[in-house]
Each structure stands twice: as structure tokens, then as C-alpha cells.
Design an enzyme around this catalytic site. Structure first.
Site, PDB file in Angstrom:
ATOM      1  N   ASP A  20       0.858  -1.175   0.000  1.00  0.00           N
ATOM      2  CA  ASP A  20       0.000   0.000   0.000  1.00  0.00           C
ATOM      3  C   ASP A  20       0.901   1.235   0.000  1.00  0.00           C
ATOM      4  O   ASP A  20       1.642   1.466   0.945  1.00  0.00           O
ATOM      5  CB  ASP A  20      -0.877  -0.036   1.257  1.00  0.00           C
ATOM      6  CG  ASP A  20      -1.778   1.172   1.339  1.00  0.00           C
ATOM      7  OD1 ASP A  20      -2.245   1.618   0.285  1.00  0.00           O
ATOM      8  OD2 ASP A  20      -1.999   1.682   2.437  1.00  0.00           O
ATOM      9  N   THR A  48      -3.061   5.313  -3.898  1.00  0.00           N
ATOM     10  CA  THR A  48      -1.963   5.990  -3.202  1.00  0.00           C
ATOM     11  C   THR A  48      -0.662   5.849  -3.966  1.00  0.00           C
ATOM     12  O   THR A  48       0.150   6.768  -3.989  1.00  0.00           O
ATOM     13  CB  THR A  48      -1.781   5.393  -1.806  1.00  0.00           C
ATOM     14  OG1 THR A  48      -1.803   3.979  -1.917  1.00  0.00           O
ATOM     15  CG2 THR A  48      -2.895   5.825  -0.913  1.00  0.00           C
ATOM     16  N   ASP A  62      -8.797  -0.298   1.979  1.00  0.00           N
ATOM     17  CA  ASP A  62      -8.772   0.414   0.701  1.00  0.00           C
ATOM     18  C   ASP A  62     -10.048   0.135  -0.083  1.00  0.00           C
ATOM     19  O   ASP A  62     -10.681   1.052  -0.602  1.00  0.00           O
ATOM     20  CB  ASP A  62      -7.571  -0.053  -0.152  1.00  0.00           C
ATOM     21  CG  ASP A  62      -6.307   0.687   0.244  1.00  0.00           C
ATOM     22  OD1 ASP A  62      -6.334   1.351   1.291  1.00  0.00           O
ATOM     23  OD2 ASP A  62      -5.308   0.603  -0.475  1.00  0.00           O
TER      24      ASP A  62
END
Length: 527
Positions: A61, A94, A387
Site C-alpha cells: 500500500d 496511493t 482500501d
């Protein structure tokens, strides 16, 4: 010559070219760091902390990776910030946002080297970003009216988000969990109502969604194991004053019997407090702090289920979900808002016993129980699921959907290229550069999968010259595929946030022409 020295000793300044180089290089290094995690075949990073315990995080992530880095370069910090904001705002994308910003700067650097002024580049980028956004807006699909289609859109988005994460093996299972959980929210983006409990053991496939609320606690000794039509008082109060704590209090007495009297008085106080609590007409008392044996006995006698040490996260959520409020004084029962649920019972998950509240006041509440091989797997699964949940809850509000797999970038790049041809002057170079930066995303997705990116991207470009093409990179078969058939979708909101944040960040770093680093404060000698 006193003029020369403007700053204190040891303060450094870099001007013009050098400052710009430093900021470009920092930003590109950060982008290079996370770009291998992009896409369905992206790799993970292991982050090892230098603190006590040397805790290890395995993640792909983008925001998590960047949050954990200690960075000195000011431009790199700007990129870390945009990834954090992206994480808070829309939850996903991201990595993309950092990679895109990094690519924009890489292109800008080339332009600066051929003596195009940064302001020209910035205005070109602005026009390009506006154009790219409009190109996406023309292509969005909105199925809000058709519930079935919308749900399948959500499933696709969820699977696309998860396919670059650890959950990709069982992505259908988890996509369904996430969609069900978000559908229960009925349009609110309050993810507090979805609780995620991590229990090591079993495999990721054993994870499930549970309607209602699960509290990670055991039920006390000798207390009712199930309660129907529960009235719950959620409290944060001390229930541990029925013994004199010898180490804390200084009491001068002349005999042991006096100590006993004091303890007796304490007990009476405690009994009164318990009476007050029971007089609210409750049959379940959840406390944030610990409950001693004596009050626990009193509760058990009254048939009230007492739960102690419900950690703060749990108790805040419990109050929210059951519609109660956290109380700390019990003198006037009418002012305390009790929580309600239909049934409280004890359940087993793996080795542990937990307390399950079903039929809560707030119908949208649910709990996702994650199972997995180790705590690292569970942490990463939690991040991935978070997410997906963020993206889905955003999509329920803003139901515009795009195809994924490098398709949006191709659409944007095509529109931006056309704009570059129409634009006179030096700006057109900047606009072209913007389109090259957009193409970097499909290129990197292909590279990460070990495919021939140059070949694939040029094929894609050819495909996209036909109107309304739905081609994207199909990483699984390693070719250009139809994204509609593959069911690869993304939320418009995520793409828009990536585009705008990356452009703004790149613009901000481009504007820099001087970096001033202050001198560290000197420690005075204490001697």
C-alpha cells in the site's frame, strides 16, 4: 564585506538549478521506490522499524510504505503528503498518485533542461490536467438507477482494487465481503460502522462478514451466556474500588479491624454504585475499565451481563452501533442513553470466545472477521480491505465508474495529445510531456508484470485510435484485452483525485527555485 553573510553559520542554501535538481531527484526517487508496487503484479515491500522490537510490516500500500519512511528531502515529503491525503480522501490510488507526480517531474526536468521556463510548464500542465479530466468525464458510466448493474459495478471495482493486494487470490470472496458491508451502510461513508477483527489462524478464505457487532472479549464468570432484547449501558468508569489498594493509600490505623472497616465502607460504596447502575433497567453493562470480582458478583446476581476492559475503539463503536452513549456518572438514569440490540451471545472464532451483538439499533453495522496465517498477513489484509471499503463507500455516493487497467490513462493521454497539437507556443511541449507522463502508468503496470511494455503500450495506443475503444492491459494473459469483458473497473473519484493531486504536487515542486536549510540549534554546554 558584511553583505555576503546573510544566514547563520551552517545554514545552507541552494539556488536556481541546483535547488531544482535536488527537488526533482528527491521526488523521482520516491516515485521509483513505490512504482514497483503498482498494478496487479506489483511487488510488496518489507519495512523494518529501527525502534524497539524491530517490528516488520509487509505491504504494498503506497501510503503505508511512504508513511513509514524517514525522509530528508523536502520535495519527497510533498509526495509523501499527497499519498497520505489520497489515502484519507479516497482510500485507494496511493501508489498511482505518487508515480504520476514523479513522472510529471521527470518530464518537467527534461523541459527545464532545454530552457523552458517552469511557469510555462506549469500553465501547460494545468491545461492538460483540465483537458484530461474532461476526457474522463465524457467516458464515465453511471448505473445508479439500475440496482443490479450498480452492484456488479461495485463488485468489479472491489475486485480491481483488491487484485493488486495480498487478497488477490481470493478476491471474489473478499470483494463480496466488502460490497455487502458497504451496501449495508446505505450510502453513508461512515466506515466506523464496519468493524474489522483480526484473528490469526485458519486461512484468508475463512474470513467472513457478520451482521451485527462482535466485541473481542469473554463473558465473565457465572454470568448469563445469552441475553435477548438487551438494554446496554456503555460506560467508562472505575469499578475497582472495593479493596483498599495498600500501595496507593496511606491509612494510619491502630488495628487490623479498622482496615476491615475501611474495606467494608468501600464495599458499601461499591454496592451503591452497582445498584445505581442496575436501576437503569439494563441487562448488559459494558465498561471500558476493569471490573473487580465483587461488583462482578453483584452484576451476576442481578442477572446483568458485565463486560470489562472493552478497548476504547471497541467501546466507541459499540455505543455508535447500539445507539447508546458512553456514560460516566449514574446519578440520574433519565439522562443516560441506553443502547439496544436483540440478542447478545458468546461465539467461538478459532480458539477464542467473543461476544456477538446481533440485531443492533443501527442496522448498517457489521463486522468483518479476518482469518489468516500470521499477524503480518492479517495486517496487510486489513489494509487492503480498508482500501476497498473506502473506494466502495465513495462510489456509492458518487456512482460514476470508469474502466481500469491503464484504459483511463490512454483516454486522457489521447485527449491531451490532441490539445497539444492545437496549442501554439512553448506550452505545447509541456502538454505533450503531460501525456507522456500519463502513459507511464500503463507502462509501469506492464513492466511490473514482466511484459514488454513498449510493445503493449504502442498496441494500446493503436487500439485507442478507434472511437470508444475499451482496450486496456490485461496483465493476466499478458496482452491487450477488452476491459469490459475482464470486468476491470475503477471509481471515477479515485482517478480524478489521482490526476488533480499529482498535478498540483508536481506544480508545487516545479515552483521551487531555492532551498534554504536552517542551521541546527546549538546545545549550550551544561558544564
Amino acid at each position: 564585506m558584511a553583505v555576503e553573510k546573510l544566514f547563520k553559520d551552517e545554514a545552507t542554501e541552494e539556488k536556481g538549478e541546483r535547488a531544482r535538481m535536488a527537488s526533482f531527484i528527491g521526488a523521482m526517487a520516491i516515485a521509483d521506490l513505490v512504482k514497483t508496487t503498482l498494478g496487479p503484479k506489483g511487488m510488496d515491500k518489507i519495512l523494518q522499524s529501527t525502534g524497539r522490537g524491530r517490528s516488520v510490516t509487509v505491504t504494498n500500500d503506497g501510503a503505508t510504505i511512504l508513511k513509514s519512511l524517514h525522509i530528508d528531502n523536502p520535495a519527497a515529503k510533498v509526495l509523501v503528503d499527497i499519498s497520505k491525503v489520497q489515502d484519507d480522501e479516497v482510500g485507494d490510488g496511493t501508489t498511482s498518485v505518487v508515480v504520476l507526480a514523479g513522472e510529471l517531474l521527470r518530464e518537467a526536468e527534461k523541459l527545464v533542461n532545454v530552457k523552458i521556463h517552469p511557469m510555462t510548464i506549469i500553465s501547460g500542465y494545468r491545461m492538460a490536467a483540465e483537458c484530461a479530466r474532461n476526457a474522463l468525464l465524457e467516458k464515465v458510466v453511471d448505473n445508479k438507477q439500475d440496482a443490479e448493474k450498480f452492484k456488479s459495478d461495485l463488485m468489479k471495482i472491489s475486485m480491481t482494487t483488491l487484485s493488486s493486494k495480498i487478497l488477490s487470490q481470493d478476491k471474489e470472496h473478499f470483494a463480496k465481503l466488502a460490497v455487502d458491508a458497504v451496501m449495508r451502510l446505505k450510502g453513508s461513508t461512515n466506515l466506523e460502522a464496519i468493524q474489522i477483527i483480526k484473528k490469526p489462524g485458519g486461512s484468508l478464505k475463512d474470513s467472513f462478514l457478520d451482521e451485527g457487532f462482535i466485541l473481542d472479549k469473554k463473558i465473565g464468570i457465572g454470568q448469563p451466556k445469552r441475553i435477548e432484547n438487551a438494554k446496554i449501558l456503555v460506560a467508562n468508569t472505575a469499578m475497582d474500588t472495593d479493596k483498599v489498594k495498600i500501595y496507593g493509600a496511606r491509612v494510619r490505623v491502630d488495628s487490623m479491624s479498622k482496615v476491615a472497616e475501611i474495606e467494608g465502607a468501600e464495599k458499601v460504596k461499591m454496592r451503591e454504585k452497582v445498584q445505581k447502575i442496575i436501576s437503569h433497567g439494563i441487562n448488559c453493562f459494558v465498561n471500558r475499565q476493569l471490573i473487580y470480582n465483587f461488583p462482578e458478583e453483584l452484576f451476576a446476581d442481578a442477572g446483568v451481563l458485565a463486560i470489562e476492559h472493552a478497548d476504547f475503539d471497541g467501546i466507541e463503536r459499540l455505543a455508535l452501533v447500539t445507539g447508546g452513549e458512553i456514560a460516566s456518572t449514574f446519578d440520574n438514569p433519565e439522562s443516560v442513553k441506553l443502547g439496544q440490540c436483540k440478542l447478545i451471545e458468546e461465539i467461538m472464532i478459532g480458539e477464542d470466545k467473543l461476544i456477538h451483538f446481533s440485531g443492533c439499533e443501527m442496522g448498517q453495522a457489521c463486522t468483518i472477521v479476518l482469518r489468516g496465517a500470521s499477524s503480518h498477513v492479517l495486517d496487510e489484509a486489513d489494509r487492503s480491505l480498508h482500501d476497498a471499503l473506502c473506494v466502495l463507500s465513495q462510489t456509492v455516493n458518487d456512482s460514476r465508474v470508469l474502466l481500469g487497467g491503464g484504459w483511463p490513462e490512454m483516454v486522457m493521454a489521447k485527449a491531451v495529445d490532441e490539445l497539444a497539437r492545437k496549442t501554439p507556443g512553448k506550452k505545447s511541449h509541456a502538454i505533450e510531456a503531460f501525456s507522456r507522463a500519463l502513459l507511464a502508468i500503463p507502462t509501469i503496470i506492464a513492466d511490473n508484470a514482466g511484459l514488454d511494455s513498449a510493445e503493449l503500450v504502442s498496441q494500446l495506443r493503436a487500439e485507442h485510435h478507434q472511437e470508444g475503444s475499451t482496450a486496456g492491459i490485461d496483465v493476466i494473459s499478458g496482452s491487450v484485452g477488452d476491459m469490459v469483458e475482464r470486468g476491470v473497473s475503477e471509481a471515477f473519484k479515485v482517478k480524478q483525485a489521482v490526476l488533480l493531486s499529482a498535478t498540483e504536487a508536481a506544480e508545487m515542486i516545479l515552483r521551487v527555485d531555492e532551498i534554504i536549510t536552517c542551521a541546527p540549534r546549538r546545545r549550550e554546554d551544561r558544564m
